[in-house]
Enzyme design. Structure first.
Site, short mmCIF file in Angstrom:
data_model
loop_
_atom_site.label_atom_id
_atom_site.label_comp_id
_atom_site.label_asym_id
_atom_site.label_seq_id
_atom_site.Cartn_x
_atom_site.Cartn_y
_atom_site.Cartn_z
N HIS A 1 1.02 -1.41 0.03
CA HIS A 1 0.04 0.02 -0.05
C HIS A 1 0.94 1.39 -0.09
O HIS A 1 0.54 2.29 -0.62
CB HIS A 1 -0.86 -0.07 1.30
CG HIS A 1 -2.09 -0.95 0.91
ND1 HIS A 1 -3.15 -1.28 1.84
CD2 HIS A 1 -2.74 -1.29 -0.21
CE1 HIS A 1 -4.15 -1.94 1.31
NE2 HIS A 1 -3.71 -2.03 0.14
N ARG B 1 -7.73 -10.50 -9.05
CA ARG B 1 -7.23 -11.44 -8.06
C ARG B 1 -8.34 -11.54 -6.69
O ARG B 1 -7.97 -10.76 -5.67
CB ARG B 1 -5.89 -11.40 -7.50
CG ARG B 1 -4.81 -11.19 -8.76
CD ARG B 1 -3.25 -10.92 -7.97
NE ARG B 1 -2.26 -11.18 -9.08
CZ ARG B 1 -1.72 -10.03 -9.74
NH1 ARG B 1 -2.41 -8.70 -9.07
NH2 ARG B 1 -0.81 -9.84 -10.72
N ASP C 1 3.13 -18.51 -13.75
CA ASP C 1 3.32 -19.73 -13.47
C ASP C 1 3.64 -20.53 -14.78
O ASP C 1 4.22 -21.66 -14.59
CB ASP C 1 1.89 -20.02 -13.07
CG ASP C 1 1.73 -19.98 -11.45
OD1 ASP C 1 2.67 -20.19 -10.47
OD2 ASP C 1 0.42 -19.84 -10.98
#
Length: 564
Positions: free
Chosen positions: A184, A290, A449
């Site tokens: 953040h 996500r 990935d």
């Protein structure tokens, strides 16, 4: 001179202001009146909540408001208070000790997550812990320092609430030892449009207040007491960047090559505040939401209504632009205490992503129902992670159909023609993309990935980073194969991993027929400018040229020629 990691672009020249984080020493002692201690916790959380609400009312930047609001939500979590309360009762200890132990456990849990985005959530919990303990010990939070000159803040770790209290007209940059690209604090630095560099070990002991600094947030470089020549060069670059920002803001809202070939530039997000940042940077949509962050921030399974409100907010914020929401990708490095996930020797090859959802069907259905209901508020697409076979895809779609039938019976509206796609992030999915393309509405290639599973390298292993490359021939062949099979079956294909913002790969992705790229919001406008410099008709041979090369190094050097 020091080299760190730049998390917010820009240049700055100013004197250093070295600050030490306020440490609170907590003593543990036995108590008899546990009820009284529990009441002290409730009161301290309430006071901290009032402080934050008052503080938020003073903020004008929406990005900063939303980030501090995240901390407010944590303070209002009844399960957190219950956990602290139980610790007091079970151990007969004082309130401060219970708060310290429970919040430290959460901090440690998040810090240990290999996923950088999730590990940075620990900073918010540290911020909350500091605020609550200061309230209990009747000490005041460190006030923003009165500044009479420009400065660059130097600290071991910069908490979000501290950043927002600083005089933004005087603070021109940030340097810290700890942090992450998606922390953040980094998001706030980007919203302030001020350079920030992280990863400089022992920076608070290496630099002194009033050292003259020149920092480059793009390259992660820190120059200490630079000479006049370097200062002059920085000043020229800063003026050029100011003009460049003005020109980027004038770019059209859509991305196209010189010969009018469109490629969508979308943003990856994990929260409502990320979506706001995406909108500010003219993202053409959200290519990857996500959703696991929603789960990881809870002490129990988030309800259907709770999820629905978040998805609805993001869809409304994007005002009709496409939003691709990835179904929850839990497992491997993202563990939940409230779901029984068996310990595995190799969790990255175990029960994760869609596999975990298919085993926990009721959890998955709650998730899907929230998504379907939210679809009424914008242009949503649903995307499954970690699909490795047609059977998994078909089973997931069958459960989605069950949810649709349930909503029909309850007379709850949703969009019936919602597009449902899948991520291609394991080699089996790429190799069988000709089969899978017949059963899905779109592909999104998760390069992070895909690289990891193709070259058998843990992307968090620093000793093997030379092998983890988006330029690896095997990886690029799988991407090309997937793009070709998508085109043959008339479905769009996007790339949503870190490779999407790799400038040297841009001409290759254009030539491969990739329809869209999804990346960190701050990368969108610079990449939009790059796309406008290419002519697709001149890139027709690039794919064959690259496929003929044998090593990642050769491919990278070859592609760089197209960027000159």
């Amino acid at each position: 001179m020091y080299k760190g990691t730049g998390v917010s672009r820009g240049l700055a020249i100013a004197r250093a202001l070295v600050i030490s984080n306020q440490e609170i020493s907590v003593k543990t002692y036995e108590v008899e009146d546990v009820k009284s201690e529990s009441q002290r916790v409730t009161l301290a959380f309430h006071k901290a909540k009032l402080e934050i609400e008052e503080f938020i009312s003073t903020l004008t930047n929406e990005e900063e408001k939303n980030i501090i609001n995240t901390q407010l939500m944590m303070l209002e979590d009844p399960e957190l208070l219950k956990e602290i309360d139980n610790y007091i009762k079970d151990n007969s200890v004082n309130a401060e000790s219970a708060i310290d132990k429970i919040l430290d456990a959460y901090i440690a849990m998040f810090e240990q997550m290999p996923d950088e985005y999730m590990s940075q959530r620990a900073v918010d919990i540290k911020d909350i812990k500091t605020r609550v303990l200061l309230t209990m010990t009747r000490r005041t939070r460190m006030d923003a320092i009165e500044l009479d000159h420009d400065c660059i803040i130097v600290a071991d770790e910069i908490l979000p609430s501290y950043m927002t209290q600083l005089d933004q007209t005087k603070v021109v940059g940030f340097i810290s030892s700890k942090g992450g690209v998606n922390s953040h604090s980094s998001i706030i630095a980007r919203s302030m449009q001020k350079p920030m560099i992280i990863g400089l070990k022992d920076v608070v002991t290496q630099l002194k207040t009033d050292d003259m600094l020149a920092i480059d947030g793009s390259k992660g470089m820190v120059y200490v007491n630079p000479d006049e020549a370097l200062i002059t060069d920085f000043e020229k670059q800063m003026e050029a960047m100011r003009l460049q920002r003005e020109l980027l803001r004038m770019l059209p809202d859509v991305t196209a090559t010189k010969d009018s070939h469109h490629i969508g530039l979308y943003a990856n997000i994990g929260s409502i505040e990320d979506a706001k940042y995406a909108a500010e940077n003219k993202a053409e949509g959200i290519g990857l939401f996500r959703t696991e962050f929603i789960y990881l921030n809870q002490s129990e399974l988030p309800s259907e209504q709770y999820q629905y409100e978040i998805y609805k907010s993001v869809l409304k914020l994007m005002k009709g632009k496409e939003v691709v929401i990835r179904t929850v990708d839990i497992g491997a490095d993202k563990q939940l205490d409230y779901i029984d996930i068996p310990k595995e020797d190799n969790p990255f090859l175990g029960l994760r992503g869609i596999r975990l959802c298919l085993v926990n069907k009721e959890m998955f259905k709650t998730h899907l129902r929230a998504l379907l209901r939210a679809s009424m508020h914008g242009e949503m697409k649903i995307m499954y992670p970690m699909i490795s076979s047609l059977e998994e895809l078909q089973t997931a779609n069958y459960i989605l159909e069950e949810c649709m039938l349930e909503l029909d019976e309850e007379n709850i509206p949703y969009k019936r023609n919602i597009k449902v796609g899948m991520m291609v992030e394991v080699p089996s999915a790429a190799i069988n993309s000709d089969i899978l393309a017949k059963h899905t509405d779109f592909f999104s290639i998760g390069t992070n990935d895909l690289i990891q599973y193709t070259v058998a390298v843990d992307r968090m292993n620093e000793q093997l980073l030379n092998l983890y490359s988006p330029y690896d021939p095997a990886v690029l062949r799988l991407i090309k194969l997937t793009a070709e099979n998508a085109r043959k079956n008339n479905i769009p294909v996007s790339i949503c991993g870190e490779a999407a913002s790799e400038e040297a790969l841009l001409p290759l992705f254009l030539a491969m027929g990739i329809n869209s790229l999804s990346m960190s919001a701050g990368e969108i406008l610079p990449l939009r400018k790059k796309v406008g410099e290419f002519q697709l008709k001149l890139l027709k041979t690039i794919s064959e040229e690259v496929m003929a090369l044998e090593t990642a190094g050769e491919i990278k050097n070859h592609l760089k020629k197209y960027m000159r």
